[in-house]
Design a protein around this motif. Structure first.
Motif, PDB file in Angstrom:
ATOM      1  N   LYS A   1      31.534 -13.496   0.562  1.00 38.87           N
ATOM      2  CA  LYS A   1      32.993 -13.698   0.601  1.00 38.87           C
ATOM      3  C   LYS A   1      33.732 -12.554   1.318  1.00 38.87           C
ATOM      4  CE  LYS A   1      33.079 -16.534  -3.586  1.00 38.87           C
ATOM      5  NZ  LYS A   1      33.673 -16.739  -4.923  1.00 38.87           N
ATOM      6  N   ILE A   2      33.063 -11.950   2.309  1.00 40.20           N
ATOM      7  CA  ILE A   2      33.765 -10.975   3.142  1.00 40.20           C
ATOM      8  C   ILE A   2      34.899 -11.652   3.906  1.00 40.20           C
ATOM      9  CG2 ILE A   2      33.506  -9.416   5.132  1.00 40.20           C
ATOM     10  CD1 ILE A   2      30.741  -8.762   4.196  1.00 40.20           C
ATOM     11  N   THR A   3      34.693 -12.916   4.237  1.00 39.95           N
ATOM     12  CA  THR A   3      35.720 -13.649   4.975  1.00 39.95           C
ATOM     13  C   THR A   3      37.012 -13.741   4.168  1.00 39.95           C
ATOM     14  OG1 THR A   3      34.734 -15.695   4.108  1.00 39.95           O
ATOM     15  CG2 THR A   3      34.068 -14.989   6.309  1.00 39.95           C
ATOM     16  N   ASN A   4      36.900 -13.900   2.857  1.00 37.74           N
ATOM     17  CA  ASN A   4      38.101 -13.931   2.013  1.00 37.74           C
ATOM     18  C   ASN A   4      38.828 -12.590   2.057  1.00 37.74           C
ATOM     19  OD1 ASN A   4      37.480 -16.517   1.345  1.00 37.74           O
ATOM     20  ND2 ASN A   4      36.852 -16.101  -0.753  1.00 37.74           N
ATOM     21  N   SER A   5      38.045 -11.497   1.986  1.00 38.73           N
ATOM     22  CA  SER A   5      38.657 -10.158   2.061  1.00 38.73           C
ATOM     23  C   SER A   5      39.352  -9.947   3.395  1.00 38.73           C
ATOM     24  CB  SER A   5      37.586  -9.081   1.854  1.00 38.73           C
ATOM     25  OG  SER A   5      37.054  -9.136   0.555  1.00 38.73           O
ATOM     26  N   LEU A   6      38.742 -10.467   4.469  1.00 37.10           N
ATOM     27  CA  LEU A   6      39.357 -10.356   5.784  1.00 37.10           C
ATOM     28  C   LEU A   6      40.693 -11.100   5.824  1.00 37.10           C
ATOM     29  CD1 LEU A   6      38.969  -9.221   8.629  1.00 37.10           C
ATOM     30  CD2 LEU A   6      37.797 -11.346   9.240  1.00 37.10           C
ATOM     31  N   GLY A   7      40.735 -12.294   5.212  1.00 37.62           N
ATOM     32  CA  GLY A   7      41.980 -13.055   5.130  1.00 37.62           C
ATOM     33  C   GLY A   7      43.035 -12.317   4.315  1.00 37.62           C
ATOM     34  N   HIS A   8      42.627 -11.725   3.182  1.00 36.41           N
ATOM     35  CA  HIS A   8      43.563 -10.933   2.370  1.00 36.41           C
ATOM     36  C   HIS A   8      44.150  -9.773   3.183  1.00 36.41           C
ATOM     37  CE1 HIS A   8      42.153 -13.355  -0.799  1.00 36.41           C
ATOM     38  NE2 HIS A   8      41.172 -12.576  -1.256  1.00 36.41           N
TER      39      HIS A   8
END
Length: 420
Positions: free
Chosen positions: A82-89
């Motif tokens: 879920k690095i992609t979620n952190s990138l979106g945040h």
């Protein structure tokens, strides 16, 4: 691009002005300022939330196009962590930081406070992204089935997490109170000894994890025995501070991870992988039952198929030796066969002919040092099935037979006498 940014900035400022003047014209002066700040904050929070959803939708959608762990294991591990979620945040927070001045430009104190809140949120998201990056590395090696590197990464990641918590806590305090980082970092020299003492087990666990991974002595899933703690079972987890072992009685034992370096540990996994397991067990015989075999004894034992040829050959050999001896009628003169010696040969031949004993492994029947309980005759061989219940059955069958067969050789097995 510049025109689009300016249009966005104008939209935010116009909407903020609309909220400002609507509240000013319709609410009492005592309540207008708090309500203006609250509504603008609510608007900004909803805006950041929507932007976050949009960024995550597009980023995760792009990654799903590569959702194939065989072709793209790196992308698979990144998506799972879920690095992609952190990138979106992170992108949404940067947008919020940009939008903040356009919404709160009329309220300087509120702007300064919310700016610190946004900066703190960015610090937390960056910390979460780094932790998820460590998880991504672990997921990659799980896909590759490289368990030794997983153990090393576990030790490194947990150490990094502990250090990260400390570092990001310092950064967070600096952001909230507006303190220079050098002021806090400069004072760390005075508490270095305390930190080393507090993180002693962490440091030892980190070193142990690296050693275990590089030496490849053991891994999660291995069958181990730890005599110090009377533990035998499978390693279920090796973390920075503790190692969990699932015992064969379904209980779970936990030991300090640094014990993997300082304690004797037997890795029995090779037996499971080779499907063989060692039998090393003794029968204690009463020395008073040992004797030379007479001609009658030898003739009787020749009826035992496993040793008939051996006894025939030995009888001829010993008879020839006695032809030139004085007092050859005395049984003690010259070499003689003994009941314990012939039984030892019989036990050797028995395990050599047992189909449940590994014929490629070592097979030996030997005498150990005499004890007050008698003479131990040790059976040393390998069962060809490492499964616990099958191994015990094979071992029991061998000793059931030998214990009873010893009576044919007039041998007495030692046991404690119980007076009634």
């Amino acid at each position: 691009m510049k025109d689009e940014i300016q249009d966005t900035k104008n939209f935010l400022q116009d909407f903020s002005d609309s909220i400002h003047y609507f509240v000013k014209n319709n609410v009492h002066n005592d309540f207008s300022l708090p309500l203006q700040i609250f509504l603008k904050f609510l608007f900004l929070a909803i805006l950041v939330f929507l932007v976050d959803l949009i960024f995550k939708f597009f980023i995760n959608g792009a990654f799903k196009l590569f959702f194939n762990k065989e072709k793209y294991p790196v992308l698979k591990s990144i998506y799972q962590s879920k690095i992609t979620n952190s990138l979106g945040h992170l992108m949404a927070l940067y947008f919020g930081s940009y939008a903040l001045i356009s919404v709160f430009w009329r309220h300087k104190k509120s702007f300064a406070f919310l700016e610190r809140i946004v900066d703190l949120a960015i610090v937390l998201v960056v910390a979460g992204m780094l932790y998820r990056a460590l998880t991504a590395f672990r997921n990659y090696f799980v896909i590759k089935q490289d368990f030794y590197k997983i153990m090393a990464l576990n030790a490194i990641s947990e150490t990094m997490k502990i250090m990260g918590i400390f570092i990001f806590s310092v950064v967070g305090i600096c952001v909230i109170f507006g303190i220079k980082g050098t002021t806090i970092v400069g004072s760390l020299g005075a508490i270095t000894a305390v930190l080393v003492l507090v993180f002693r087990d962490t440091i030892l666990g980190f070193v142990t994890g690296i050693h275990v991974a590089t030496s490849k002595n053991m891994k999660v899933g291995d069958w181990v025995s730890i005599p110090k703690y009377s533990i035998e079972g499978n390693i279920s987890d090796i973390s920075l501070l503790t190692t969990k072992i699932t015992n064969f009685d379904k209980t779970v034992s936990t030991i300090p991870t640094y014990d993997l370096l300082t304690t004797e540990i037997k890795n029995l996994q090779v037996m499971s992988e080779s499907n063989t397991r060692r039998i090393k067990k003794s029968i204690y015989f009463n020395i008073n039952s040992f004797k030379f075999l007479t001609e009658e004894d030898i003739e009787r034992l020749k009826e035992i198929n496993l040793i008939s040829e051996y006894l025939e050959g030995k009888s001829i050999e010993l008879r020839k030796e006695k032809e030139n001896l004085k007092h050859s009628d005395k049984i003690i003169n010259g070499r003689q066969l003994t009941n314990i010696g012939v039984f030892r040969y019989y036990a050797q031949r028995y395990i050599e002919n047992d189909p449940e004993v590994d014929q490629e492994g070592a097979m030996m029947v030997r005498q150990l040092d005499i004890t007050p309980q008698g003479l131990p005759l040790e059976i040393y061989c390998f069962a060809n099935d490492s499964k616990w219940e099958h191994f015990e059955q094979i071992q029991a069958d061998i000793f059931d037979h030998l214990l009873v067969a010893s009576k044919e050789f007039d041998l007495q097995v030692m046991q404690v006498s119980v007076k009634v």
